[in-house]
Write a protein that holds these residues in place. Structure first.
Motif, PDB file in Angstrom:
ATOM      1  N   LEU A 139      -1.779   8.485   3.115  1.00 14.00           N
ATOM      2  CA  LEU A 139      -1.020   9.268   3.697  1.00 14.00           C
ATOM      3  C   LEU A 139       0.252   9.566   2.806  1.00 14.00           C
ATOM      4  O   LEU A 139       0.394  10.795   2.597  1.00 14.00           O
ATOM      5  CB  LEU A 139      -0.250   9.053   4.991  1.00 14.00           C
ATOM      6  N   ILE A 140       0.972   9.113   1.827  1.00 16.60           N
ATOM      7  CA  ILE A 140       1.880   9.620   1.315  1.00 16.60           C
ATOM      8  C   ILE A 140       1.886  10.107  -0.027  1.00 16.60           C
ATOM      9  O   ILE A 140       2.534  11.065  -0.462  1.00 16.60           O
ATOM     10  CB  ILE A 140       2.392   8.321   0.718  1.00 16.60           C
ATOM     11  N   GLY A 185      -2.313  -0.373  -3.908  1.00 19.48           N
ATOM     12  CA  GLY A 185      -2.319   1.032  -3.273  1.00 19.48           C
ATOM     13  C   GLY A 185      -1.925   1.914  -4.250  1.00 19.48           C
ATOM     14  O   GLY A 185      -2.426   3.279  -4.490  1.00 19.48           O
ATOM     15  N   PHE A 186      -1.237   1.767  -5.929  1.00 21.30           N
ATOM     16  CA  PHE A 186      -1.297   2.602  -6.606  1.00 21.30           C
ATOM     17  C   PHE A 186      -2.581   2.965  -6.978  1.00 21.30           C
ATOM     18  O   PHE A 186      -2.677   4.486  -7.349  1.00 21.30           O
ATOM     19  CB  PHE A 186      -0.256   2.090  -7.558  1.00 21.30           C
ATOM     20  N   LEU A 187      -3.540   2.084  -7.126  1.00 16.66           N
ATOM     21  CA  LEU A 187      -5.286   2.688  -7.671  1.00 16.66           C
ATOM     22  C   LEU A 187      -5.742   3.163  -6.209  1.00 16.66           C
ATOM     23  O   LEU A 187      -6.186   4.369  -6.697  1.00 16.66           O
ATOM     24  CB  LEU A 187      -5.831   1.040  -8.105  1.00 16.66           C
ATOM     25  N   THR A 188      -5.305   2.878  -5.307  1.00 15.93           N
ATOM     26  CA  THR A 188      -6.130   4.074  -3.841  1.00 15.93           C
ATOM     27  C   THR A 188      -5.551   5.451  -3.983  1.00 15.93           C
ATOM     28  O   THR A 188      -6.310   6.273  -3.720  1.00 15.93           O
ATOM     29  CB  THR A 188      -5.741   3.510  -3.118  1.00 15.93           C
ATOM     30  N   GLY A 189      -4.120   5.534  -4.463  1.00 14.77           N
ATOM     31  CA  GLY A 189      -3.309   6.182  -4.288  1.00 14.77           C
ATOM     32  C   GLY A 189      -4.109   7.684  -5.836  1.00 14.77           C
ATOM     33  O   GLY A 189      -3.626   8.700  -5.322  1.00 14.77           O
ATOM     34  N   LEU A 190      -4.515   6.591  -6.635  1.00 17.30           N
ATOM     35  CA  LEU A 190      -5.296   7.868  -7.507  1.00 17.30           C
ATOM     36  C   LEU A 190      -7.013   8.471  -7.517  1.00 17.30           C
ATOM     37  O   LEU A 190      -6.749   9.290  -7.960  1.00 17.30           O
ATOM     38  CB  LEU A 190      -4.232   6.708  -8.702  1.00 17.30           C
ATOM     39  N   GLY A 191      -7.232   7.244  -6.519  1.00 17.99           N
ATOM     40  CA  GLY A 191      -8.145   7.620  -5.487  1.00 17.99           C
ATOM     41  C   GLY A 191      -9.485   6.869  -6.885  1.00 17.99           C
ATOM     42  O   GLY A 191     -10.651   7.695  -6.733  1.00 17.99           O
ATOM     43  N   ILE A 192      -8.924   5.849  -7.538  1.00 17.60           N
ATOM     44  CA  ILE A 192     -10.445   5.199  -8.357  1.00 17.60           C
ATOM     45  C   ILE A 192     -10.652   3.662  -7.625  1.00 17.60           C
ATOM     46  O   ILE A 192     -10.377   3.173  -8.544  1.00 17.60           O
ATOM     47  CB  ILE A 192      -9.389   5.543  -9.454  1.00 17.60           C
ATOM     48  N   GLY A 193     -10.779   3.356  -6.705  1.00 17.05           N
ATOM     49  CA  GLY A 193     -11.526   2.672  -5.901  1.00 17.05           C
ATOM     50  C   GLY A 193     -10.528   1.628  -5.601  1.00 17.05           C
ATOM     51  O   GLY A 193     -10.780  -0.017  -5.521  1.00 17.05           O
ATOM     52  N   GLY A 194      -9.319   1.115  -5.371  1.00 15.42           N
ATOM     53  CA  GLY A 194      -7.925   0.205  -5.273  1.00 15.42           C
ATOM     54  C   GLY A 194      -8.941  -0.773  -3.919  1.00 15.42           C
ATOM     55  O   GLY A 194      -8.263  -1.474  -3.917  1.00 15.42           O
ATOM     56  N   SER A 246       1.186  -1.148   0.124  1.00 17.97           N
ATOM     57  CA  SER A 246       0.329  -0.144  -0.093  1.00 17.97           C
ATOM     58  C   SER A 246       0.683   1.421  -0.169  1.00 17.97           C
ATOM     59  O   SER A 246       0.281   2.241  -0.572  1.00 17.97           O
ATOM     60  CB  SER A 246      -0.536   0.102   1.531  1.00 17.97           C
ATOM     61  N   ALA A 247       2.067   1.124   0.849  1.00 17.40           N
ATOM     62  CA  ALA A 247       2.933   2.702   1.178  1.00 17.40           C
ATOM     63  C   ALA A 247       3.607   2.757  -0.693  1.00 17.40           C
ATOM     64  O   ALA A 247       3.533   3.127  -1.061  1.00 17.40           O
ATOM     65  CB  ALA A 247       3.948   2.076   2.118  1.00 17.40           C
ATOM     66  N   LEU A 248       4.270   1.742  -1.309  1.00 13.07           N
ATOM     67  CA  LEU A 248       4.720   1.731  -2.197  1.00 13.07           C
ATOM     68  C   LEU A 248       3.743   2.358  -3.739  1.00 13.07           C
ATOM     69  O   LEU A 248       4.193   3.280  -4.112  1.00 13.07           O
ATOM     70  CB  LEU A 248       4.889   0.273  -2.479  1.00 13.07           C
ATOM     71  N   GLY A 249       2.466   1.803  -4.076  1.00 17.46           N
ATOM     72  CA  GLY A 249       1.748   2.148  -4.784  1.00 17.46           C
ATOM     73  C   GLY A 249       1.659   3.302  -4.438  1.00 17.46           C
ATOM     74  O   GLY A 249       1.229   4.597  -5.676  1.00 17.46           O
ATOM     75  N   GLY A 250       0.916   3.656  -2.385  1.00 21.39           N
ATOM     76  CA  GLY A 250       0.704   5.255  -2.551  1.00 21.39           C
ATOM     77  C   GLY A 250       1.471   6.014  -3.128  1.00 21.39           C
ATOM     78  O   GLY A 250       1.589   7.419  -3.485  1.00 21.39           O
ATOM     79  N   LEU A 251       3.371   6.172  -3.407  1.00 18.15           N
ATOM     80  CA  LEU A 251       4.054   6.633  -3.383  1.00 18.15           C
ATOM     81  C   LEU A 251       4.132   6.966  -4.964  1.00 18.15           C
ATOM     82  O   LEU A 251       4.739   7.053  -5.667  1.00 18.15           O
ATOM     83  CB  LEU A 251       5.788   5.540  -2.632  1.00 18.15           C
ATOM     84  N   ALA A 252       4.321   5.554  -5.475  1.00 19.63           N
ATOM     85  CA  ALA A 252       4.055   5.715  -7.182  1.00 19.63           C
ATOM     86  C   ALA A 252       2.579   6.902  -7.722  1.00 19.63           C
ATOM     87  O   ALA A 252       2.901   7.204  -8.443  1.00 19.63           O
ATOM     88  CB  ALA A 252       3.805   3.872  -7.711  1.00 19.63           C
ATOM     89  N   SER A 311       0.192 -15.769   0.129  1.00 20.17           N
ATOM     90  CA  SER A 311       1.359 -15.674   1.058  1.00 20.17           C
ATOM     91  C   SER A 311       2.111 -14.145   0.790  1.00 20.17           C
ATOM     92  O   SER A 311       1.345 -13.635   0.252  1.00 20.17           O
ATOM     93  CB  SER A 311       2.765 -16.304   0.055  1.00 20.17           C
ATOM     94  N   LEU A 312       2.790 -13.922   1.574  1.00 21.62           N
ATOM     95  CA  LEU A 312       3.891 -12.900   1.516  1.00 21.62           C
ATOM     96  C   LEU A 312       3.695 -12.433   0.049  1.00 21.62           C
ATOM     97  O   LEU A 312       3.342 -10.962  -0.008  1.00 21.62           O
ATOM     98  CB  LEU A 312       4.532 -13.028   1.975  1.00 21.62           C
ATOM     99  N   PRO A 313       4.409 -12.705  -0.907  1.00 18.42           N
ATOM    100  CA  PRO A 313       4.901 -12.126  -2.057  1.00 18.42           C
ATOM    101  C   PRO A 313       3.799 -11.605  -3.023  1.00 18.42           C
ATOM    102  O   PRO A 313       3.337 -10.586  -2.997  1.00 18.42           O
ATOM    103  CB  PRO A 313       5.780 -13.368  -2.715  1.00 18.42           C
ATOM    104  N   ILE A 314       2.209 -12.927  -3.067  1.00 14.77           N
ATOM    105  CA  ILE A 314       1.536 -12.233  -3.378  1.00 14.77           C
ATOM    106  C   ILE A 314       0.703 -11.250  -2.668  1.00 14.77           C
ATOM    107  O   ILE A 314       0.188 -10.263  -3.359  1.00 14.77           O
ATOM    108  CB  ILE A 314       0.700 -13.497  -3.683  1.00 14.77           C
ATOM    109  N   CYS A 315       0.593 -11.011  -1.474  1.00 17.23           N
ATOM    110  CA  CYS A 315       0.193  -9.815  -1.253  1.00 17.23           C
ATOM    111  C   CYS A 315       0.863  -8.371  -1.035  1.00 17.23           C
ATOM    112  O   CYS A 315       0.566  -7.803  -1.149  1.00 17.23           O
ATOM    113  CB  CYS A 315       0.089 -10.356   0.972  1.00 17.23           C
ATOM    114  N   LEU A 316       2.544  -8.619  -0.960  1.00 24.56           N
ATOM    115  CA  LEU A 316       2.964  -7.064  -1.760  1.00 24.56           C
ATOM    116  C   LEU A 316       2.301  -7.062  -3.054  1.00 24.56           C
ATOM    117  O   LEU A 316       2.452  -6.174  -3.337  1.00 24.56           O
ATOM    118  CB  LEU A 316       4.139  -7.440  -1.581  1.00 24.56           C
ATOM    119  N   VAL A 317       2.745  -7.908  -4.272  1.00 24.48           N
ATOM    120  CA  VAL A 317       2.180  -7.421  -5.723  1.00 24.48           C
ATOM    121  C   VAL A 317       1.066  -7.244  -4.859  1.00 24.48           C
ATOM    122  O   VAL A 317       0.231  -5.645  -6.022  1.00 24.48           O
ATOM    123  CB  VAL A 317       1.832  -8.476  -5.850  1.00 24.48           C
ATOM    124  N   VAL A 318      -0.097  -7.190  -5.133  1.00 24.01           N
ATOM    125  CA  VAL A 318      -2.089  -7.309  -4.776  1.00 24.01           C
ATOM    126  C   VAL A 318      -1.441  -5.675  -3.969  1.00 24.01           C
ATOM    127  O   VAL A 318      -2.107  -4.986  -4.102  1.00 24.01           O
ATOM    128  CB  VAL A 318      -2.366  -8.164  -4.079  1.00 24.01           C
TER     129      VAL A 318
END
Length: 231
Positions: A167-168, A126-135, A81-87, A114-121
């Motif tokens: 936040l980011i 998180g990127f879509l959430t950071g854009l404000g479009i319903g992530g 989520s943090a990485l996606g928000g930064l992007a 699993s953790l890798p899948i959770c990180l990708v998802v």
């Protein structure tokens, strides 16, 4: 005065939806801001994030008091989520606004969780959430339909998931000059008040009662994106 009233109405609608379902606030807020205010497209997405951020905080506090929060279940999604928000904060303003309105053999559940899948998802949503479009709404579908998580647990995970990205992204929007906190304030106040009501109702209602209204909300949002054409 009209602008402020539009922000209050939009914030209250998003707060009630976010409080009840733990997701969908952005799906309500972005269209309402577009209809009820004269904000520019990039300003709409920035203001949407700034309103949903305190709305989620209020929803988390009320949910923690009324029914408790399972933080451990949300932890694998928070770095993404943090990485996606930064992007989203770095590149989001470079994406044409009209694009943002239209972006939207099976492994075992253990592997999907699993953790890798959770990180990708988490990063993608998180990127879509950071854009404000319903992530967040997509995360709810992933958790409930794919992983089989209960509606109540998915709601808690999603509320926590939104915080790092928002936040980011808000910080980046502020730095880029697309976010004015004073503009967002009326919507933030009404949204938080509505989120308190929605979160209290969510704790009082059977979670199965909330599934169908949330599904209807997603159908309406999807239909709008298919058939609505911004003038």
């Amino acid at each position: 005065m009209r602008e402020r009233l539009g922000l209050i109405i939009a914030g209250a609608g998003a707060g009630l939806v976010a409080g009840l379902f733990g997701a969908g606030g952005g799906l309500v807020l972005v269209p309402l801001l577009g209809w009820l205010t004269r904000l520019k497209s990039q300003e709409v997405f920035a203001v949407s994030l700034s309103i949903i951020l305190p709305v989620c905080l209020v929803s988390i506090v009320v949910t923690a008091i009324t029914s408790g929060i399972d933080v451990a279940s949300a932890l694998p999604y928070l770095p993404g989520s943090a990485l996606g928000g930064l992007a989203a904060g770095v590149w989001g303003t470079k994406i044409p606004a009209q694009w943002l309105h239209h972006c939207l053999g099976r492994d075992s559940v253990f592997m999907l969780n699993s953790l890798p899948i959770c990180l990708v998802v988490g990063t993608v949503l998180g990127f879509l959430t950071g854009l404000g479009i319903g992530g967040g709404s997509l995360l709810m579908l992933w958790l409930t339909l794919v992983l089989g998580v209960s509606q109540a647990e998915a709601r808690q995970i999603n509320l926590l998931f939104f915080l790092p990205s928002a936040l980011i992204s808000c910080w980046m929007h502020k730095k880029q000059g697309t976010l004015n906190w004073k503009t967002s304030l009326p919507g933030m106040i009404s949204g938080c008040a509505a989120a308190m009501l929605g979160s209290w109702l969510a704790a009082s209602l059977d979670t199965e009662v909330l599934r169908k209204p949330f599904g209807v909300l997603l159908l309406i949002a999807g239909a709008r994106e298919l058939f609505y054409r911004r003038k």
